[in-house]
Design a protein around this motif. Structure first.
Motif, short mmCIF file in Angstrom:
data_model
loop_
_atom_site.label_atom_id
_atom_site.label_comp_id
_atom_site.label_asym_id
_atom_site.label_seq_id
_atom_site.Cartn_x
_atom_site.Cartn_y
_atom_site.Cartn_z
N VAL A 157 2.11 -5.45 14.32
CA VAL A 157 3.10 -4.35 14.38
C VAL A 157 2.37 -3.01 14.47
O VAL A 157 1.72 -2.58 13.51
CB VAL A 157 4.02 -4.39 13.15
N PRO A 158 2.45 -2.32 15.61
CA PRO A 158 1.68 -1.08 15.80
C PRO A 158 2.00 0.01 14.79
O PRO A 158 1.11 0.80 14.45
CB PRO A 158 2.06 -0.65 17.22
N LYS A 159 3.24 0.10 14.32
CA LYS A 159 3.62 1.17 13.40
C LYS A 159 3.10 0.95 11.99
O LYS A 159 3.15 1.86 11.16
CB LYS A 159 5.15 1.31 13.37
N VAL A 160 2.64 -0.25 11.70
CA VAL A 160 2.05 -0.54 10.39
C VAL A 160 0.56 -0.22 10.46
O VAL A 160 -0.16 -0.77 11.29
CB VAL A 160 2.26 -2.02 10.00
N LEU A 161 0.11 0.71 9.61
CA LEU A 161 -1.29 1.16 9.63
C LEU A 161 -1.72 1.53 11.05
O LEU A 161 -2.64 0.93 11.62
CB LEU A 161 -2.21 0.08 9.06
N PRO A 162 -1.06 2.51 11.65
CA PRO A 162 -1.31 2.85 13.07
C PRO A 162 -2.73 3.32 13.34
O PRO A 162 -3.15 3.35 14.51
CB PRO A 162 -0.30 3.97 13.34
N GLU A 163 -3.49 3.67 12.30
CA GLU A 163 -4.87 4.11 12.51
C GLU A 163 -5.81 2.94 12.84
O GLU A 163 -6.95 3.17 13.25
CB GLU A 163 -5.39 4.86 11.27
N VAL A 164 -5.31 1.70 12.64
CA VAL A 164 -6.12 0.52 12.93
C VAL A 164 -5.44 -0.24 14.08
O VAL A 164 -4.28 -0.63 13.96
CB VAL A 164 -6.23 -0.41 11.71
N PRO A 165 -6.11 -0.45 15.20
CA PRO A 165 -5.48 -1.13 16.34
C PRO A 165 -4.91 -2.49 15.94
O PRO A 165 -5.61 -3.29 15.31
CB PRO A 165 -6.63 -1.28 17.34
N PRO A 166 -3.65 -2.77 16.31
CA PRO A 166 -3.04 -4.05 15.94
C PRO A 166 -3.58 -5.21 16.77
O PRO A 166 -4.18 -5.00 17.83
CB PRO A 166 -1.56 -3.81 16.24
N LEU A 167 -3.35 -6.42 16.28
CA LEU A 167 -3.67 -7.61 17.05
C LEU A 167 -2.55 -7.87 18.05
O LEU A 167 -1.38 -7.60 17.76
CB LEU A 167 -3.83 -8.82 16.13
N PHE A 168 -2.90 -8.40 19.20
CA PHE A 168 -1.88 -8.76 20.18
C PHE A 168 -1.15 -10.03 19.77
O PHE A 168 0.06 -10.16 19.92
CB PHE A 168 -2.52 -8.93 21.56
N ASP A 169 -1.91 -10.99 19.23
CA ASP A 169 -1.34 -12.24 18.74
C ASP A 169 -1.74 -12.43 17.28
O ASP A 169 -2.89 -12.17 16.91
CB ASP A 169 -1.87 -13.45 19.54
N ASP A 170 -0.80 -12.90 16.47
CA ASP A 170 -1.18 -13.20 15.11
C ASP A 170 -2.00 -14.49 15.08
O ASP A 170 -1.78 -15.39 15.88
CB ASP A 170 0.04 -13.32 14.18
N PRO A 171 -2.98 -14.58 14.17
CA PRO A 171 -3.85 -15.76 14.13
C PRO A 171 -3.12 -16.98 13.58
O PRO A 171 -2.07 -16.87 12.96
CB PRO A 171 -4.98 -15.33 13.19
N VAL A 172 -3.68 -18.14 13.83
CA VAL A 172 -3.18 -19.36 13.20
C VAL A 172 -3.58 -19.34 11.73
O VAL A 172 -4.72 -19.03 11.39
CB VAL A 172 -3.78 -20.61 13.90
N ILE A 173 -2.62 -19.66 10.86
CA ILE A 173 -2.86 -19.68 9.41
C ILE A 173 -2.82 -21.12 8.93
O ILE A 173 -1.82 -21.83 9.16
CB ILE A 173 -1.81 -18.86 8.64
N LEU A 174 -3.88 -21.58 8.28
CA LEU A 174 -3.91 -22.91 7.70
C LEU A 174 -4.17 -22.81 6.20
O LEU A 174 -4.99 -21.98 5.76
CB LEU A 174 -5.01 -23.77 8.34
N TYR A 175 -3.47 -23.66 5.44
CA TYR A 175 -3.67 -23.68 3.99
C TYR A 175 -4.74 -24.69 3.61
O TYR A 175 -4.78 -25.80 4.15
CB TYR A 175 -2.37 -24.04 3.27
N MET A 176 -5.58 -24.30 2.68
CA MET A 176 -6.58 -25.22 2.14
C MET A 176 -5.92 -26.21 1.21
O MET A 176 -4.94 -25.90 0.53
CB MET A 176 -7.67 -24.43 1.41
N GLY A 177 -6.44 -27.43 1.17
CA GLY A 177 -5.84 -28.47 0.36
C GLY A 177 -5.90 -28.18 -1.13
O GLY A 177 -6.81 -27.51 -1.62
N ASP A 178 -4.91 -28.66 -1.86
CA ASP A 178 -4.89 -28.55 -3.32
C ASP A 178 -4.14 -29.75 -3.90
O ASP A 178 -3.51 -30.52 -3.17
CB ASP A 178 -4.24 -27.23 -3.77
N LEU A 179 -4.22 -29.90 -5.20
CA LEU A 179 -3.59 -31.03 -5.89
C LEU A 179 -2.31 -30.63 -6.62
O LEU A 179 -1.76 -31.42 -7.38
CB LEU A 179 -4.59 -31.64 -6.89
N PHE A 180 -1.85 -29.40 -6.38
CA PHE A 180 -0.65 -28.92 -7.07
C PHE A 180 0.58 -29.65 -6.53
O PHE A 180 0.74 -29.78 -5.32
CB PHE A 180 -0.53 -27.41 -6.86
#
Length: 205
Positions: A157-180
């Motif tokens: 989102v360009p309007k969020v923290l406009p001083e830092v260039p935004p990403l064109f695509d959001d990255p893939v997010i993966l969760y690390m395994g847990d036993l919860f």
């Protein structure tokens, strides 16, 4: 080299057609953990394999300073020790490993911390982000998971923290395994064999 240039696929809601999103070459992997040693314990094998097999650019971040991780050593001693341990763990696989200065056991999903995560993701420009689930036994783990979840859309989102260039695509997010298991057990969608990386995991720890 074709194996290294895998693509993730998204759906363009306007056309309802798959749109290929090419990974960087080499791929860029960012791990956001709550504490020093979370990265190597939960994802040391994956990181070792991706560094060796794909020559991935890897950055590991502990959002807290690790100062609450021992019942006898002082907090100042622990912070120094954990920073040294993290740097050494990164050297094992040839990756940068940084401990932020946020206090261990007091991490919160605040706007300030979210903005910091957004800045980091935009600066590093990862293809893949590894982190904790927002559903976890440890409050610091939950906070990191929530911060990453909230930041993963706002990085575009360009309007969020406009001083830092935004990403064109959001990255893939993966969760690390847990036993919860409560209220929701971890359900893996991807399983990676890291048996051959056991020595590297131990050396990182």
């Amino acid at each position: 080299n074709d194996k290294k240039r895998e693509s993730f696929r998204l759906f363009d809601s306007r056309k309802i057609k798959p749109v290929p999103i090419a990974m960087s070459d080499p791929p860029r992997i960012l791990l956001l953990g709550a504490h020093p040693d979370d990265a190597e314990y939960h994802a040391g094998g994956l990181l070792t394999r991706y560094r060796k097999e794909l020559d991935a650019t890897v950055k590991l971040i502990s959002l807290t300073d690790g100062a609450a991780g021992h019942h006898e050593r002082s907090s100042e001693e622990l912070k120094t020790l954990r920073q040294q341990e993290s740097a050494n763990a990164g050297k094992v696989i040839g990756a940068e490993y940084v401990n932020w200065d946020l206090p261990d056991a007091h991490l919160e999903a605040t706007i300030e911390n979210r903005d910091r995560v957004i800045r980091e993701m935009r600066a590093f420009r990862p293809d893949l982000v590894l982190t904790h689930r927002p559903c976890d036994y440890h409050p610091d783990h939950r906070a990191v998971g929530q911060l990453t979840q909230d930041a993963s859309y706002l990085v575009t989102v360009p309007k969020v923290l406009p001083e830092v260039p935004p990403l064109f695509d959001d990255p893939v997010i993966l969760y690390m395994g847990d036993l919860f298991t409560r209220p929701s057990p971890f359900r893996p969608d991807l399983v990676l064999d890291v048996g051959e990386q056991l020595d590297s995991i131990v050396n990182m720890l």
